[in-house]
Design an enzyme around this catalytic site. Structure first.
Site, PDB file in Angstrom:
ATOM      1  N   SER A  20       0.823  -1.208   0.000  1.00  0.00           N
ATOM      2  CA  SER A  20       0.000   0.000   0.000  1.00  0.00           C
ATOM      3  C   SER A  20       0.860   1.263   0.000  1.00  0.00           C
ATOM      4  CB  SER A  20      -0.920   0.021   1.235  1.00  0.00           C
ATOM      5  OG  SER A  20      -0.150   0.088   2.421  1.00  0.00           O
ATOM      6  N   ASP A  41       5.065  -8.231   2.523  1.00  0.00           N
ATOM      7  CA  ASP A  41       4.168  -7.618   3.501  1.00  0.00           C
ATOM      8  C   ASP A  41       3.533  -8.720   4.335  1.00  0.00           C
ATOM      9  OD1 ASP A  41       2.569  -5.648   4.821  1.00  0.00           O
ATOM     10  OD2 ASP A  41       2.508  -4.479   2.968  1.00  0.00           O
ATOM     11  N   VAL A  65       8.483  -8.489   9.133  1.00  0.00           N
ATOM     12  CA  VAL A  65       9.885  -8.056   9.120  1.00  0.00           C
ATOM     13  C   VAL A  65      10.624  -8.378  10.419  1.00  0.00           C
ATOM     14  CG1 VAL A  65       9.581  -6.243   7.397  1.00  0.00           C
ATOM     15  CG2 VAL A  65       9.247  -5.708   9.836  1.00  0.00           C
ATOM     16  N   SER A 155      11.930   9.145   8.767  1.00  0.00           N
ATOM     17  CA  SER A 155      10.826  10.106   8.822  1.00  0.00           C
ATOM     18  C   SER A 155      11.372  11.423   9.339  1.00  0.00           C
ATOM     19  CB  SER A 155       9.727   9.601   9.761  1.00  0.00           C
ATOM     20  OG  SER A 155       8.805  10.625  10.087  1.00  0.00           O
ATOM     21  N   TYR A 168       7.831   6.300  18.065  1.00  0.00           N
ATOM     22  CA  TYR A 168       8.004   6.415  16.617  1.00  0.00           C
ATOM     23  C   TYR A 168       9.280   7.182  16.277  1.00  0.00           C
ATOM     24  CZ  TYR A 168       6.775   7.262  11.729  1.00  0.00           C
ATOM     25  OH  TYR A 168       6.772   7.312  10.355  1.00  0.00           O
ATOM     26  N   PHE A 201       3.029  12.826   3.810  1.00  0.00           N
ATOM     27  CA  PHE A 201       2.653  12.217   2.537  1.00  0.00           C
ATOM     28  C   PHE A 201       1.205  11.741   2.562  1.00  0.00           C
ATOM     29  CE2 PHE A 201       6.890  12.542   1.197  1.00  0.00           C
ATOM     30  CZ  PHE A 201       6.971  12.173  -0.142  1.00  0.00           C
ATOM     31  N   THR A 203      -0.533   9.167   2.551  1.00  0.00           N
ATOM     32  CA  THR A 203      -0.567   7.734   2.838  1.00  0.00           C
ATOM     33  C   THR A 203      -2.014   7.306   3.086  1.00  0.00           C
ATOM     34  OG1 THR A 203      -0.317   8.116   5.204  1.00  0.00           O
ATOM     35  CG2 THR A 203       1.714   7.872   3.910  1.00  0.00           C
TER      36      THR A 203
END
EC number: 1.1.1.35
Length: 261
Positions: A20, A41, A65, A155, A168, A201, A203
């Site tokens: 995505s 994914d 992951v 980021s 994050y 972005f 997203t």
């Protein structure tokens, strides 16, 4: 002697989180330019259906992951299907919005939530890097001595984290911090390592926000004053792949935004 600029045509790229958003846009761009893509994914993502839409030049490899076993199996599948791996684009990640301490609610950030974000975003990225480097190291070098390219996703939160982004920001700051040492580690093998630090972005998550909120966020970007387009992330990925002198860098892709508290 002139440097050889490498085309993406004919390369095999693994894109984690590729089902995505900008990450899917990356796979689409690479396939459109003549590369082969492996969408990596989680099993319950739309990876299978998206890979089918891209045709024979794309397959889906279900994996988390954070799992060594699952990532190695996905990389083995990619090599069995396409013969080698030339590019890895690390995009898989999660986010939570939790304050370190919320006084009004008398609520403390749990270690479980913090560790979950670090585990997926930072440790998951490193897990893919180390395993895919082992696969790329077996490639025959091109005329410039290159065996592979690894592109990570940090980021702007790595530099200007917001309220509720302790976990994050720490995870993305870790990706920023390990870019140069890993590039130095892998330089003798002929593997480049570059990180992209996206700003705001469009997203799937942001596009679900109310229009008023989206417009406000876009207004914070100096120029162009809008949300980033997934195609712009994908374009930068292609540029990094094709420019052999880009190595050990963290590139902000953010319209000059510097997030205020």
């Amino acid at each position: 002697m002139a440097a050889a600029v490498r085309s993406v045509k004919g390369l095999v790229a693994v894109v984690t989180g590729g089902a995505s958003g900008p990450w899917l846009a990356t796979a689409k761009r690479l396939v459109g330019q003549g590369a082969t893509a492996v969408l990596l994914d989680v099993p319950d993502s739309e990876g299978e259906s998206q890979a089918k839409k891209l045709g024979e030049s794309c397959i889906f490899a279900p994996a988390n992951v954070t799992s060594e076993k699952e990532i190695q199996a996905a990389l083995t599948l990619a090599k069995e299907k396409f013969g080698r791996i030339d590019v890895a684009v690390n995009c898989a990640g999660i986010a939570v919005a939790i304050k370190t301490y919320h006084q009004k609610k008398n609520k403390i950030h749990t270690l479980e939530d913090f560790q979950r974000v670090i585990n997926v975003n930072l440790i998951g990225t490193f897990n893919v890097i180390r395993l895919v480097a082992g696969e790329m190291g077996q490639n025959e070098p091109d005329q410039g001595g290159q065996r592979g390219v690894i592109i990570n996703t940090a980021s702007v939160a790595a530099f200007e984290g917001q309220v509720g982004q302790a976990a994050y920001s720490a995870s993305k700051g870790g990706i920023d911090g390990m870019t140069l040492p890993i590039a130095r580690d892998l330089a003798p093998t002929g593997i480049r390592v570059v990180t992209i630090a996206p700003g705001l972005f469009a997203t799937p998550l942001l596009t679900t926000l109310p229009e008023k909120v989206r417009n406000f966020l876009a207004s914070q970007v100096p120029f162009p004053s809008r949300l980033g387009d997934p195609a712009e992330y994908a374009h930068l990925v292609q540029t990094i792949i094709e420019n052999p002198f880009l190595n050990g860098e963290v590139i902000r892709l953010d319209g000059a935004i510097r997030m205020q508290p």
